[in-house]
Motif scaffolding. Structure first.
Motif, PDB file in Angstrom:
ATOM      1  N   PRO A  71       0.815  -1.212   0.000  1.00  0.00           N
ATOM      2  CA  PRO A  71       0.000   0.000   0.000  1.00  0.00           C
ATOM      3  C   PRO A  71       0.855   1.270   0.000  1.00  0.00           C
ATOM      4  N   VAL A  72       0.328   2.307  -0.659  1.00  0.00           N
ATOM      5  CA  VAL A  72       0.972   3.619  -0.693  1.00  0.00           C
ATOM      6  C   VAL A  72      -0.015   4.632  -0.123  1.00  0.00           C
ATOM      7  N   ARG A  73       0.444   5.362   0.868  1.00  0.00           N
ATOM      8  CA  ARG A  73      -0.443   6.353   1.492  1.00  0.00           C
ATOM      9  C   ARG A  73       0.359   7.578   1.880  1.00  0.00           C
ATOM     10  N   GLY A  74      -0.087   8.745   1.420  1.00  0.00           N
ATOM     11  CA  GLY A  74       0.596   9.987   1.750  1.00  0.00           C
ATOM     12  C   GLY A  74       2.033  10.023   1.267  1.00  0.00           C
ATOM     13  N   ALA A  77       5.301   4.280   1.018  1.00  0.00           N
ATOM     14  CA  ALA A  77       4.955   2.902   0.659  1.00  0.00           C
ATOM     15  C   ALA A  77       5.485   1.940   1.707  1.00  0.00           C
ATOM     16  N   SER A  78       4.634   1.011   2.122  1.00  0.00           N
ATOM     17  CA  SER A  78       5.038  -0.059   3.031  1.00  0.00           C
ATOM     18  C   SER A  78       4.885  -1.378   2.292  1.00  0.00           C
ATOM     19  N   ASP A  87       9.680   6.412   0.899  1.00  0.00           N
ATOM     20  CA  ASP A  87       8.961   7.682   0.859  1.00  0.00           C
ATOM     21  C   ASP A  87       9.549   8.582  -0.215  1.00  0.00           C
ATOM     22  N   ASN A 104       1.531   1.900  -6.225  1.00  0.00           N
ATOM     23  CA  ASN A 104       1.340   0.483  -5.986  1.00  0.00           C
ATOM     24  C   ASN A 104       1.658  -0.253  -7.288  1.00  0.00           C
ATOM     25  N   SER A 163      -5.732  -0.627  -4.361  1.00  0.00           N
ATOM     26  CA  SER A 163      -6.509  -1.471  -3.457  1.00  0.00           C
ATOM     27  C   SER A 163      -5.565  -2.446  -2.771  1.00  0.00           C
ATOM     28  N   GLU A 164      -6.094  -3.173  -1.826  1.00  0.00           N
ATOM     29  CA  GLU A 164      -5.381  -4.293  -1.200  1.00  0.00           C
ATOM     30  C   GLU A 164      -6.350  -5.467  -1.113  1.00  0.00           C
TER      31      GLU A 164
END
Length: 323
Positions: A71-74, A77-78, A87, A104, A163-164
């Motif tokens: 997932p990528v948020r803000g 990515a993790s 980041d 993603n 999505s995940e």
């Protein structure tokens, strides 16, 4: 080799096992620049990119885009199956790029659609619907993990939603499905789609099939595929279950997203199963939706056979950010 300064973009496709890195000039991927790195040999992406840039003559890039299996948020990515966090700031430092983007991996595959050679696509299920103008599409990745992303065209450009969905619950149609779910749940704690539809998922399905047969056994995914080629009974049953479940899940996702422009399967496991899809009934499972079975014939399904499609998608997306 010495590369010109600020002429190229650096691209990376980071999977759970390997990272592919390349350069692009605009939307054009440079085939001679593609290199593959084993993630287990590096503590973080920075180390991979440092080695790559050194191999490319210390190339200084105008832009950089990476696709990650997670997932990528803000802008962060993790990785789902790797202990790396990426980041935007660290990516800019590692590449020297002024413009950076993190996607993603399925988003990158979605951005590649329309930029791949026709020979890179193999249709496995025909579609008969009226697609209309700018139809939605869907990419589904089956490899180290499982995920999907819908692709939508708007006047302002292409949107590929993240999505995940690989971590949603497995679908259940039969008593055998329920027993498989319970088996996966006991091993992993939660019966997610990815726990069956992935490389390690194939291994779990074989373990379950052999247990049901009274001969519990564990095998690696590549050994299961080899046993399928040799027509071994337990391996063939494993393959049938895997393909039927893949068809069911792909059909479910198609009803959710209505991809009249086509469904595209990508990833190493999806490509490995291409020769088996017809024999094991993928199309039948895909369309097995009761009174909506006829409606399912609107959706064509193709395999993306280009192993570097995500890099092409990174190049296409980055080019829109650097205008």
């Amino acid at each position: 080799m010495t590369r010109a300064t600020n002429r190229f973009s650096l691209l990376a496709d980071i999977g759970g096992t390997n990272t592919r890195v390349a350069l692009a000039e605009g939307k054009r991927l440079l085939p001679d620049s593609i290199r593959r790195f084993s993630n287990a040999d590096y503590p973080a992406l920075d180390a991979v990119l440092a080695e790559y840039r050194a191999l490319e003559g210390g190339v200084d890039c105008a832009g950089a885009c990476v696709a990650v299996a997670g997932p990528v948020r803000g802008g962060v990515a993790s990785m789902t199956n790797l202990d790396w966090t990426i980041d935007s700031a660290s990516l800019s430092r590692a590449t020297g790029a002024e413009t950076v983007a993190i996607l993603n991996d399925l988003q990158a595959q979605g951005h590649a659609l329309g930029h791949l050679e026709a020979s890179a696509l193999r249709q496995v299920v025909a579609g008969s619907g009226d697609h209309g103008a700018d139809p939605s599409q869907l990419v589904i990745g089956v490899g180290t993990g499982f995920n999907a992303a819908p692709v939508h065209e708007f006047p302002g450009g292409r949107i590929v939603a993240a999505s995940e969905c690989g971590h949603a619950n497995l679908p259940i149609r039969t008593d055998a499905d329920l027993r498989l779910l319970r088996f996966v749940e006991t091993v992993h704690g939660f019966p997610g789609v990815e726990d069956v539809l992935s490389g390690r998922g194939l291994e779990r399905v074989f373990a379950w099939v052999s247990t049901e047969n009274g001969t519990p056994e564990e095998r690696r995914a590549q050994d299961i595929m080899a046993a399928m080629d040799a027509r071994e009974a337990l391996a063939l049953e494993t393959g049938r279950i895997f393909v039927r479940m893949l068809g069911t899940v792909a059909g479910n996702l198609s009803l959710i997203h209505l991809p009249f422009g086509g469904v595209y399967l990508c990833g190493g496991v999806a490509r490995a199963f291409t020769p088996w899809l017809a024999e094991f009934g993928f199309a039948e499972a895909f369309r097995d939706k009761g009174r909506f079975s006829g409606f399912m014939q609107n959706f064509a399904v193709s395999i993306i056979e280009d192993d570097y499609a995500a890099l092409t998608g990174c190049a296409a997306h980055l080019s829109t950010q650097m205008r």
